[in-house]
Design a protein around this motif. Sequence first.
Motif, PDB file in Angstrom:
ATOM      1  N   THR A  55       0.430  -0.064   9.715  1.00  0.00           N
ATOM      2  CA  THR A  55       1.593  -0.132   8.410  1.00  0.00           C
ATOM      3  C   THR A  55       0.872  -0.542   7.312  1.00  0.00           C
ATOM      4  OG1 THR A  55       2.392  -2.486   8.949  1.00  0.00           O
ATOM      5  CG2 THR A  55       2.886  -0.694  10.592  1.00  0.00           C
ATOM      6  N   GLU A  76      14.171   6.380   5.527  1.00  0.00           N
ATOM      7  CA  GLU A  76      14.082   5.643   6.985  1.00  0.00           C
ATOM      8  C   GLU A  76      15.500   6.144   7.689  1.00  0.00           C
ATOM      9  OE1 GLU A  76      11.252   3.712   4.757  1.00  0.00           O
ATOM     10  OE2 GLU A  76      13.158   4.214   4.491  1.00  0.00           O
ATOM     11  N   LEU A 134      12.808  -0.717  10.020  1.00  0.00           N
ATOM     12  CA  LEU A 134      11.810   0.411   9.475  1.00  0.00           C
ATOM     13  C   LEU A 134      12.182   0.150   7.857  1.00  0.00           C
ATOM     14  CD1 LEU A 134      12.439   3.548  11.491  1.00  0.00           C
ATOM     15  CD2 LEU A 134      10.308   1.996  11.431  1.00  0.00           C
ATOM     16  N   HIS A 170       7.225   6.586  11.063  1.00  0.00           N
ATOM     17  CA  HIS A 170       8.482   6.362  11.639  1.00  0.00           C
ATOM     18  C   HIS A 170       8.667   6.922  13.081  1.00  0.00           C
ATOM     19  CE1 HIS A 170      10.127   6.749   7.227  1.00  0.00           C
ATOM     20  NE2 HIS A 170       9.359   5.501   7.413  1.00  0.00           N
TER      21      HIS A 170
END
Length: 331
Positions: A55, A76, A134, A170
């Motif tokens: 990330t 998201e 997220l 995701h």
Amino acid sequence: MTLRSSRPRARTFAAASLTAAAALTLAACGSSGSDSGAGSDDSASGSGSPRTVKTAMGDVKLTGTPERVVVLDTAELDSALTLGVKPVGATHADVASGFLGYLPKEQVAGIKDVGRMMTPNLEAVAALKPDLILTSKVRHGDKYAELSKIAPTVMTENTGYPWKENFQVHAEALGKKAEAKMVTDDYARHVTDVTTALGGKEKASATEVNMVRFVEGADIRIYGKKNYIATILADVGLGRPAVTDKAADGFSYDVSPEKIDLADADAIFHATYGDPKKAKETQTTGSGLWKNMDAVKNGKVFAVDDQLWIQGIGYTAADKILSELRTSLTK
């Protein structure tokens, strides 16, 4: 090629969501490291597999399929719902409906509102006891330390233009890589259908399209080639006028109503954020400059939903946009 209607395609997207919803529902746990990037370095990426997600804030190690997900931005939320995951909490957009109106009401029903997108209520987030959060660094990087204490937090670097890459991050975090492939494969088929309906690649590329956004409190935006909607236009193979090359960082070239004629093209799609009068939409579209543009005189100007075309940023939104592109440009 036989052209498909949007109904079978919608069922395919729904099938992907149903498959995703039926996947293993194991609790997620995680920790963060110091490496940056996006994606995963684990070959095993199926539902429930231990995995390390790279990330914008470092590596996040996850095991299992998260059951209680909180999302803090519209992209998201689109990703989660597209993959068949109903978050327990989400921030709301700055629209009357809270959650963006293009999302099916039955899918967002019951999701706890945890505050405005840029200022989420962290106490409300914590109260939901999430096992995954997220969001993106550009939105909430300054809150990463607090968020990561609540639950493993997966942040992409940015939003908008890199939406396809972000979707894969995701999906990795949610343990939904197989479902993600179903979604992207169906999107590719839909793109092919639309390009074919427009007369093929050569004809599509000869059709120059502009996207204009009227924004309350700002100049009028002529969208460039590095933003969410531009990627969809490029996928279909549509041409873009030379003015798009003037866009700052590829995002948008901003003009006053007195220069709106710079937005002329074979076809223009336009959306409005905020009050039409305050956003100068009313003033601009009633002007002689606007009415004298070729796209206007040829009946190739289409008002579209800002929530869908600009704010959605995901595959569910993109599928609907592709259908509207096809309908408008084949009139």
